[in-house]
Scaffold this motif. Structure first.
Motif, short mmCIF file in Angstrom:
data_model
loop_
_atom_site.label_atom_id
_atom_site.label_comp_id
_atom_site.label_asym_id
_atom_site.label_seq_id
_atom_site.Cartn_x
_atom_site.Cartn_y
_atom_site.Cartn_z
N ASP A 69 0.83 -1.20 0.00
CA ASP A 69 0.00 0.00 0.00
C ASP A 69 0.87 1.26 0.00
N GLY A 70 1.23 1.72 -1.20
CA GLY A 70 2.09 2.89 -1.33
C GLY A 70 1.51 4.14 -0.68
N PRO A 71 0.26 4.54 -1.05
CA PRO A 71 -0.29 5.78 -0.48
C PRO A 71 -0.30 5.78 1.04
N GLU A 72 -0.60 4.64 1.67
CA GLU A 72 -0.63 4.59 3.13
C GLU A 72 0.77 4.80 3.70
N ALA A 73 1.77 4.16 3.07
CA ALA A 73 3.16 4.33 3.54
C ALA A 73 3.57 5.80 3.42
N VAL A 74 3.13 6.46 2.35
CA VAL A 74 3.49 7.87 2.12
C VAL A 74 2.86 8.77 3.19
N ARG A 75 1.62 8.47 3.58
CA ARG A 75 0.93 9.31 4.58
C ARG A 75 1.72 9.39 5.88
N GLN A 76 2.41 8.29 6.22
CA GLN A 76 3.17 8.25 7.50
C GLN A 76 4.56 8.86 7.37
N ALA A 77 5.04 9.12 6.14
CA ALA A 77 6.48 9.31 5.95
C ALA A 77 6.92 10.77 5.92
N ASP A 78 8.14 11.02 6.42
CA ASP A 78 8.80 12.33 6.24
C ASP A 78 9.62 12.32 4.96
N VAL A 79 10.31 11.20 4.75
CA VAL A 79 11.19 11.06 3.58
C VAL A 79 10.72 9.86 2.77
N ILE A 80 10.54 10.07 1.47
CA ILE A 80 10.02 8.99 0.61
C ILE A 80 11.04 8.73 -0.50
N PHE A 81 11.61 7.54 -0.50
CA PHE A 81 12.59 7.19 -1.53
C PHE A 81 11.93 6.48 -2.70
N ILE A 82 12.41 6.77 -3.89
CA ILE A 82 12.05 5.97 -5.06
C ILE A 82 13.28 5.16 -5.42
N ALA A 83 13.18 3.82 -5.26
CA ALA A 83 14.33 2.94 -5.53
C ALA A 83 13.88 1.77 -6.41
N VAL A 84 12.97 2.07 -7.32
CA VAL A 84 12.47 1.02 -8.23
C VAL A 84 13.45 0.88 -9.40
N GLY A 85 13.26 -0.16 -10.19
CA GLY A 85 14.16 -0.41 -11.31
C GLY A 85 13.94 0.60 -12.44
N THR A 86 15.01 0.85 -13.19
CA THR A 86 14.93 1.73 -14.38
C THR A 86 15.63 1.00 -15.54
N PRO A 87 15.02 -0.11 -16.01
CA PRO A 87 15.70 -0.94 -17.01
C PRO A 87 15.80 -0.22 -18.37
N PRO A 88 16.71 -0.69 -19.22
CA PRO A 88 16.86 -0.01 -20.51
C PRO A 88 15.75 -0.39 -21.50
N LEU A 89 15.33 0.58 -22.28
CA LEU A 89 14.44 0.31 -23.42
C LEU A 89 15.33 -0.08 -24.61
N PRO A 90 14.75 -0.68 -25.65
CA PRO A 90 15.58 -1.03 -26.82
C PRO A 90 16.34 0.18 -27.38
N SER A 91 15.79 1.38 -27.21
CA SER A 91 16.46 2.57 -27.73
C SER A 91 17.70 2.95 -26.92
N GLY A 92 17.84 2.39 -25.71
CA GLY A 92 18.93 2.79 -24.83
C GLY A 92 18.43 3.70 -23.72
N ASP A 93 17.32 4.40 -23.97
CA ASP A 93 16.74 5.27 -22.95
C ASP A 93 16.27 4.41 -21.77
N ALA A 94 16.21 5.01 -20.58
CA ALA A 94 15.74 4.26 -19.41
C ALA A 94 14.22 4.21 -19.40
N ASP A 95 13.70 3.06 -19.00
CA ASP A 95 12.25 2.87 -18.90
C ASP A 95 11.79 3.43 -17.55
N LEU A 96 10.96 4.46 -17.60
CA LEU A 96 10.52 5.12 -16.36
C LEU A 96 9.13 4.65 -15.90
N THR A 97 8.67 3.53 -16.47
CA THR A 97 7.33 3.03 -16.11
C THR A 97 7.18 2.86 -14.60
#
Ligand SMILES: NC(=O)c1ccc[n+]([C@@H]2O[C@H](COP(=O)([O-])OP(=O)(O)OC[C@H]3O[C@@H](n4cnc5c(N)ncnc54)[C@H](O)[C@@H]3O)[C@@H](O)[C@H]2O)c1
Length: 458
Positions: A69-97
């Protein structure tokens, strides 16, 4: 502080466990149910030295929890990290999905009752902090209709430099912390969060003692764009150092020099430094290839064709080919021959197989008709699971895979490979060819033991 971390992979899980150990209250947000279950049980879903004792401790103390439950974790938090994967797309650009999904969950949970800083820890293309801000704002507006003015949330960039295999150590005793933000209060919050690490005044956990001589950790404060760029520039430089060593290896072989001695000789120059100068099968892993591709993509977007980066990638690609070529040279005909491979992971100390040179080499050997037997102390299960297409015979130990093999290829420099008696290697091989893709063995000793030894650049 109350901390939420999106993504409980190599970066998020280790960061979360260490921050919990330092006394913060951490909630991991993870979409993978199997990982959540393992973490709840105190069992690391990845192999990382020390995590098998650190994780159960902080989970047992109730300092680290995990949720979907992301939104619930955010409600409690002072600092929120984004540490999800950013794999490469065939073009070389990073996938930000995944970054976008995490940002939207943050926007769905955030409110203006207190100040919060959202921290991009994932490696993201230059300018992504702006996108994260927009995605959070849009998601908030969707929920509330309007967005109240004022600076009650800020997006900062705090790139991660940990190395798999020594991730806990690198998090507790980093070379530096990079804090990129466009508002001073966000930097202050991050300085507060990291205060024990910056000052080095925490009691070291039993699994990771403080190294002798460790002083306070330098903090680099920068704007967000520069912080994002620091991460890419660092990885590009490190990859270039290795490719440089490999280019020197190619020349050393031709003129009769030993690249190991040459790199030792240049590494003592304090302007150069001794590390990341190992010639061999080249770099791999989840970061270098992807980050170089993303940086080159960005450069092209802005009308610049990078030259050094392109050469770094090309040299590295050639090193994997060189290993296969060496096997061909040793065996002449490869079809039907048995080749043993030591090491699967992209480097020792991890079970990570992403962009591992061993996988490229094994795939090519199989395509050429070889039968491959492989051994790795940690990564065999991952390999069987992630690469069911590779018809590899896995062995119970390093010597077992040599029985009847006509060549041994060393692809990962696991320390204990060095301690295996050369005579035992010789006794089991049907033909004594050794292609040492990591320059792990001593050439003279190997030859004295009757092995037909070839390293890289020696
Ligand atoms: N692995 C490293 O050594 C390293 C070092 C420095 C930086 N980085 C960077 O850090 C980032 C993460 O890398 P990693 O190796 O930890 O990746 P990883 O694939 O091991 O972990 C990412 C995790 O995020 C989860 N996830 C995906 N979408 C999610 C969402 N919307 N909400 C919550 N969880 C979600 C995935 O299930 C996965 O567990 C990448 O950008 C990488 O480039 C990695």
């Amino acid at each position: 502080m109350q901390v939420a971390i999106f993504g409980a992979g190599y970066v998020g899980l280790v960061t979360g466990a260490v921050l919990a150990e330092l006394g913060h209250q951490v909630t991991l947000v993870e979409v993978d149910a199997d990982k959540r279950e393992a973490i709840r049980a105190g069992k690391p879903p990845i192999y990382e030295a020390g995590l098998d004792t650190l994780l159960p401790r902080v989970v047992g103390q109730g300092r680290l929890t995990v949720t979907e439950d992301g939104p619930e974790a955010v409600r409690q938090a002072d600092v929120i990290f984004i540490a999800v994967g950013t794999p490469p797309l065939p073009s070389g650009d990073a996938d930000l999905t995944y970054v976008r999904a995490a940002s939207q969950a943050i926007g769905a949970g955030i409110d203006s009752r207190r100040r919060r800083v959202v921290v991009n820890k994932a490696t993201v293309p230059i300018g992504s902090a702006n996108l994260v801000e927009v995605w959070i704002t849009d998601s908030y507006r969707e929920r509330e209709g309007t967005m109240p003015e004022s600076d009650w949330f800020a997006v900062a960039s705090n790139p991660e430099f940990l190395r798999e295999g020594t991730a806990i150590y690198d998090t507790l005793y980093p070379d530096r912390l990079v804090l990129g933000a466009d508002v001073p209060w966000a930097v202050e919050m991050l300085r507060h969060l990291y205060a024990p690490i910056i000052a080095q005044d925490f009691s070291p956990p039993p699994e990771c003692p403080r190294p002798r001589g460790q002083g306070p950790v330098p903090v680099v404060e920068s704007d967000r764009i520069s912080a994002e760029m620091i991460k890419y520039a660092a990885n590009a430089f490190l990859a270039t150092k290795i490719s440089f060593a490999n280019e020197m290896a190619a020349i050393c072989e031709r003129v009769g020099a030993d690249v190991v001695q040459v790199m030792a000789g240049i590494g003592l120059d304090s302007r150069i430094g001794p590390r990341f100068l190992n010639a061999g099968a080249g770099w791999g892993g989840s970061c270098f290839g992807k980050d170089l591709a993303a940086l080159m993509y960005t450069a092209h977007e802005y009308g610049y064709a990078p030259k050094i980066l392109a050469a770094t990638v090309e040299v590295n690609r050639d090193q994997r080919r060189l290993i296969v070529q060496r096997v061909q040279e040793a065996l002449k005909t490869i079809k039907g021959r048995r080749v043993a491979v030591w090491g699967l992971s992209f480097k020792p100390g991890t079970d990570d197989l992403r962009d591992a040179p061993a996988i490229t080499v094994i795939r090519e050997l199989l395509r050429l008709g070889a039968r491959v037997a492989a051994y790795d102390p940690i990564a065999m299960d991952n390999c069987a699971r992630q690469h069911p297409e590779l018809e590899v015979q896995y062995g119970p130990d390093a010597l077992a895979v040599l029985e009847g093999a006509e060549a041994l290829v060393i692809m990962t420099e696991w320390e204990h490979f060095r301690d295996i008696p050369l005579e035992a290697i010789r006794a089991r091989l049907a033909q004594p060819h050794v292609i040492d893709g990591r320059n792990l063995l001593d050439p003279d000793q190997a030859r004295a033991a009757g092995l037909h030894y070839r390293g890289i650049g020696r």
